[in-house]
Design a protein around this motif. Structure first.
Motif, PDB file in Angstrom:
ATOM      1  N   LEU A 213       4.174  -1.729  -0.749  1.00 46.11           N
ATOM      2  CA  LEU A 213       5.217  -2.038   0.231  1.00 46.11           C
ATOM      3  C   LEU A 213       5.567  -3.520   0.248  1.00 46.11           C
ATOM      4  O   LEU A 213       6.525  -3.919   0.905  1.00 46.11           O
ATOM      5  CB  LEU A 213       4.767  -1.604   1.633  1.00 46.11           C
ATOM      6  N   ARG A 214       4.722  -4.343  -0.444  1.00 51.86           N
ATOM      7  CA  ARG A 214       4.908  -5.792  -0.479  1.00 51.86           C
ATOM      8  C   ARG A 214       4.995  -6.342   0.949  1.00 51.86           C
ATOM      9  O   ARG A 214       5.906  -7.097   1.301  1.00 51.86           O
ATOM     10  CB  ARG A 214       6.155  -6.175  -1.283  1.00 51.86           C
ATOM     11  N   GLN A 215       4.022  -5.936   1.787  1.00 55.81           N
ATOM     12  CA  GLN A 215       3.955  -6.431   3.152  1.00 55.81           C
ATOM     13  C   GLN A 215       2.482  -6.507   3.564  1.00 55.81           C
ATOM     14  O   GLN A 215       1.611  -5.954   2.889  1.00 55.81           O
ATOM     15  CB  GLN A 215       4.713  -5.522   4.116  1.00 55.81           C
ATOM     16  N   PHE A 216       2.254  -7.214   4.657  1.00 56.85           N
ATOM     17  CA  PHE A 216       0.887  -7.317   5.143  1.00 56.85           C
ATOM     18  C   PHE A 216       0.469  -5.994   5.784  1.00 56.85           C
ATOM     19  O   PHE A 216       1.150  -5.486   6.682  1.00 56.85           O
ATOM     20  CB  PHE A 216       0.762  -8.443   6.173  1.00 56.85           C
TER      21      PHE A 216
ATOM     22  N   THR B 117      -6.416   3.217  -2.605  1.00 56.56           N
ATOM     23  CA  THR B 117      -5.255   2.803  -1.806  1.00 56.56           C
ATOM     24  C   THR B 117      -4.451   1.771  -2.592  1.00 56.56           C
ATOM     25  O   THR B 117      -4.851   1.323  -3.672  1.00 56.56           O
ATOM     26  CB  THR B 117      -5.697   2.185  -0.459  1.00 56.56           C
ATOM     27  N   ASP B 118      -3.305   1.366  -2.000  1.00 57.77           N
ATOM     28  CA  ASP B 118      -2.498   0.284  -2.565  1.00 57.77           C
ATOM     29  C   ASP B 118      -2.810  -1.041  -1.886  1.00 57.77           C
ATOM     30  O   ASP B 118      -2.049  -2.015  -2.020  1.00 57.77           O
ATOM     31  CB  ASP B 118      -0.996   0.610  -2.408  1.00 57.77           C
ATOM     32  N   TRP B 119      -3.893  -1.084  -1.137  1.00 57.93           N
ATOM     33  CA  TRP B 119      -4.236  -2.286  -0.390  1.00 57.93           C
ATOM     34  C   TRP B 119      -5.005  -3.275  -1.249  1.00 57.93           C
ATOM     35  O   TRP B 119      -5.829  -2.901  -2.090  1.00 57.93           O
ATOM     36  CB  TRP B 119      -5.075  -1.940   0.837  1.00 57.93           C
ATOM     37  N   LEU B 120      -4.743  -4.568  -0.992  1.00 58.24           N
ATOM     38  CA  LEU B 120      -5.476  -5.659  -1.609  1.00 58.24           C
ATOM     39  C   LEU B 120      -6.136  -6.481  -0.504  1.00 58.24           C
ATOM     40  O   LEU B 120      -5.508  -6.771   0.523  1.00 58.24           O
ATOM     41  CB  LEU B 120      -4.552  -6.570  -2.420  1.00 58.24           C
ATOM     42  N   ILE B 121      -7.399  -6.846  -0.706  1.00 60.58           N
ATOM     43  CA  ILE B 121      -8.075  -7.789   0.181  1.00 60.58           C
ATOM     44  C   ILE B 121      -7.910  -9.165  -0.449  1.00 60.58           C
ATOM     45  O   ILE B 121      -8.386  -9.408  -1.566  1.00 60.58           O
ATOM     46  CB  ILE B 121      -9.563  -7.451   0.351  1.00 60.58           C
ATOM     47  N   VAL B 122      -7.211 -10.075   0.251  1.00 56.12           N
ATOM     48  CA  VAL B 122      -6.876 -11.384  -0.315  1.00 56.12           C
ATOM     49  C   VAL B 122      -7.503 -12.464   0.562  1.00 56.12           C
ATOM     50  O   VAL B 122      -7.312 -12.472   1.788  1.00 56.12           O
ATOM     51  CB  VAL B 122      -5.352 -11.594  -0.398  1.00 56.12           C
ATOM     52  N   GLU B 123      -8.262 -13.374  -0.082  1.00 55.09           N
ATOM     53  CA  GLU B 123      -8.795 -14.536   0.615  1.00 55.09           C
ATOM     54  C   GLU B 123      -8.091 -15.774   0.067  1.00 55.09           C
ATOM     55  O   GLU B 123      -8.105 -16.021  -1.145  1.00 55.09           O
ATOM     56  CB  GLU B 123     -10.306 -14.649   0.425  1.00 55.09           C
ATOM     57  N   ARG B 124      -7.491 -16.543   0.975  1.00 56.99           N
ATOM     58  CA  ARG B 124      -6.767 -17.740   0.571  1.00 56.99           C
ATOM     59  C   ARG B 124      -7.538 -18.987   0.961  1.00 56.99           C
ATOM     60  O   ARG B 124      -8.086 -19.068   2.069  1.00 56.99           O
ATOM     61  CB  ARG B 124      -5.388 -17.783   1.255  1.00 56.99           C
TER      62      ARG B 124
END
Length: 640
Positions: A252-255, A300-307
């Motif tokens: 979905l290219r969203q949070f 899922t299509d989820w990514l866990i992202v740490e910035r």
């Protein structure tokens, strides 16, 4: 004394072997340990620490990024675990049954049930799902006709069905048969709440037939899960200073979840711009001075992202470097102190062992070494204690055996005196009692004479069961008259068992104990019963009485006495068990440990003694004399 000398010799030999392998104590064990610490422990530790530190300066960035990647993996696995649980929870409606209407497809297809009743039954099923996990806030089912059934923790809360159906239409996927995961959103379709949840959904198929199961949708199940779950797993994870965690829906290219308020210093949409570059083959990307470390949530299509920004990462290098030097310095100092005291303490057990062996060498076999450890020194201490204890036990057994042998020789000399004079005298007294019409005295003397004849007439190891029982009968002749016929003897033995061979005098001590310590202490009539039967391949003889019985403590004492390997002097109050102990020892000595005596007793009810003996028939007794021959030999020279 010979055994004591033998024990001293063993201790001396052990000391000589140790001395031979430790000649000339020019350096103590403690000194050697300290030197070994410096040469083998500290020096390599310092050298290796410096080498590792210098080599790691160039890889600290990679290490930190890898650590952050593992952080995202941990969060992803926690989310995966919850989603796996939700996968099963969303399938619950397939197995749920209404008490009155069966499965959900049967309930929905039953035209005789009102809509309100169907909604109530379905809500009960949804309520079961609601309490399957503490983070589930709401559960609702949207039927194809637009009707909504729901369950929530606060039942007084009102549903805004129009908003709920609008959200359903936006997220409904008719072709999907799998569970879907929806990003965090405000659940404003529950009036009076502004909480945020993420939602899992599944189309519930009609499983009445195989065809319907693949084509007909009964409704769509939605489970709202509180964002507090995502907060908890993120807060439980140790993040690097200056880093932030996001969950992004790649398709979905969203949070999917953004726990941070809007920050003027950072445009979060930049992260979404680089989502397409987050390839699963890599762990992070570097873009515009920021590092994005990411991992996928499986299924899922989820990514866990740490910035984390580049300057925060460099600051962490400096902190890690300083911390590394501090840890190396503290570790070296602590290791020196610990090893110093450990070496000093570890040499103490060895000195204790040496002192104990010297004491044993001087003849003190009561010496024991108390070393509470599971290492080689502890095993040596246990072995030394075991050796000393076995030596003590062996010496005691040999000493007792010598005393018993000497007593047996004295008793053998005593038994050489012929008992015929005593028989003749008792016979004269019995005849005088008969002459004076004193039948009871005559019967008692006759019983005593029969017992003496059985006991002293001939030294025999094995007799017939008939002779053994006859000896008990003679004993009871005296007992009946002595106690005015209060006690009786019952014999229940088949005739074909009477000629079996048993050790002499195994029943008499048990029957005597039954009378003295069982029947005498009980008011009223008493009975001693003797039974015999074949049990398996052995002979089982039972002696029972209905006397006073024994307490649990007394019974435990008697059983322990039978199992013990020593026979020592006992107080008069406990000598009643010594006769049974002698019978027990004789049976095991003659036949082996397989055969023995078992005792059961119940206070106020009575006592049961069971003999377990081998079956020895008269024709298997070898060269033993028959009972008649033995009796004739015992009567030799009786006539006056």
């Amino acid at each position: 004394m010979r055994m004591l000398h033998f024990g001293k010799s063993i201790a001396k030999t052990v000391r000589e072997q140790i001395s031979r392998h430790m000649p000339g104590r020019s350096m103590s064990l403690f000194t050697k340990s300290v030197v070994a610490l410096i040469l083998i422990g500290l020096l390599p530790l310092v050298i290796m620490s410096m080498i590792i530190y210098n080599a790691s300066l160039g890889s600290l960035q990679t290490v930190m990024l890898s650590n952050m990647y593992r952080t995202t993996l941990t969060i992803g696995r926690n989310i995966e675990s919850l989603l796996s649980e939700m996968e099963e929870d969303t399938k619950y409606l397939y197995s749920a049954r209404s008490t009155d209407y069966g499965y959900i497809y049967q309930l929905l297809e039953n035209d005789s049930v009102s809509s309100d009743k169907k909604a109530t039954e379905i809500s009960d099923m949804l309520r079961n799902i609601l309490y399957m996990n503490q983070y589930i806030d709401h559960v609702f089912l949207v039927l194809p006709d637009g009707e909504v059934c729901s369950a929530m923790h606060a039942p007084e809360r009102i549903i805004n069905e129009s908003l709920m159906l609008e959200w359903h239409k936006e997220n409904y996927q008719e072709d999907s048969r799998e569970m879907q995961v929806h990003p965090v959103h405000i659940v404003d379709y529950y009036m009076g709440t502004r909480s945020s949840d993420f939602t899992v959904s599944r189309n519930i198929m009609n499983t009445s037939t195989i065809e319907n199961a693949s084509s007909e949708i009964l409704g769509t199940l939605y489970i709202d899960i509180s964002e507090e779950y995502l907060d908890s797993i993120i807060n439980e994870t140790r993040l690097e200073e200056g880093s932030q965690i996001y969950i992004v829906d790649k398709s979905l290219r969203q949070f999917a979840y953004n726990p941070y308020p809007a920050d003027d210093d950072y445009d979060e949409s930049r992260l979404l711009y680089y989502v397409d570059d987050m390839d699963s083959r890599y762990q992070y990307i570097n873009a515009d001075g920021d590092y994005f470390i990411y991992s996928e949530v499986p299924g899922t299509d989820w990514l866990i992202v740490e910035r984390i920004s580049s300057y925060h990462l460099r600051d962490s290098y400096q902190a890690i470097r300083n911390m590394t030097l501090l840890i190396i310095g503290i570790s070296t100092a602590v290791l020196v102190v610990i090893y110093y005291f450990y070496s000093k303490k570890s040499s103490q057990p060895i000195r204790n062992l040496a002192d104990a062996m010297e004491s044993i060498e001087q003849g003190n076999l009561t010496t024991r070494v108390d070393i509470q450890s599971n290492d080689e020194i502890g095993y040596l201490a246990q072995g030394l204690n075991s050796m000393t204890e076995n030596l003590q036990s062996h010496i005691r057994k040999v000493y007792i055996a010598e005393i018993r042998q000497r007593d047996a020789e004295i008793e053998a000399l005593k038994t050489q005196i012929q008992p015929h004079y005593l028989y003749n005298t008792l016979d004269v007294i019995r005849m005088m009692a008969v002459t004076h019409d004193d039948r009871e005295t005559a019967e008692m003397i006759d019983g005593l004479s029969g017992q003496l004849k059985y006991l002293m007439g001939s030294a025999r190891d094995m007799v017939t069961l008939r002779d053994e029982i006859e000896s008990v009968r003679n004993y009871f002749k005296i007992i009946r008259i002595r106690y005015e016929n209060r006690f009786s003897l019952e014999i229940n033995v088949e005739d074909d068992m009477m000629d079996l061979r048993v050790p002499q005098l195994i029943l008499q001590p048990v029957v005597e104990n039954a009378v003295k310590h069982g029947l005498k202490e009980k008011e009223g009539e008493g009975v001693v019963a003797i039974q015999a039967q074949m049990s398996g391949e052995g002979l089982e003889i039972t002696v029972m009485d209905n006397g006073a019985g024994m307490t649990k403590e007394r019974l435990e004492y008697v059983r322990n006495l039978l199992e013990s390997h020593e026979t020592e002097n006992h107080p008069r109050s406990k000598r009643a068990s010594i006769g049974i102990k002698n019978v027990y020892d004789r049976i095991r000595l003659i036949f082996g440990d397989r055969y023995h005596i078992e005792i059961s007793s119940f206070e106020g009810i009575g006592t049961i003694v069971k003999y377990r003996l081998p079956v020895i028939k008269a024709d298997s007794a070898g060269g033993e004399k028959s009972a008649e021959e033995t009796e004739r030999n015992a009567q030799g020279g009786k006539n006056v």
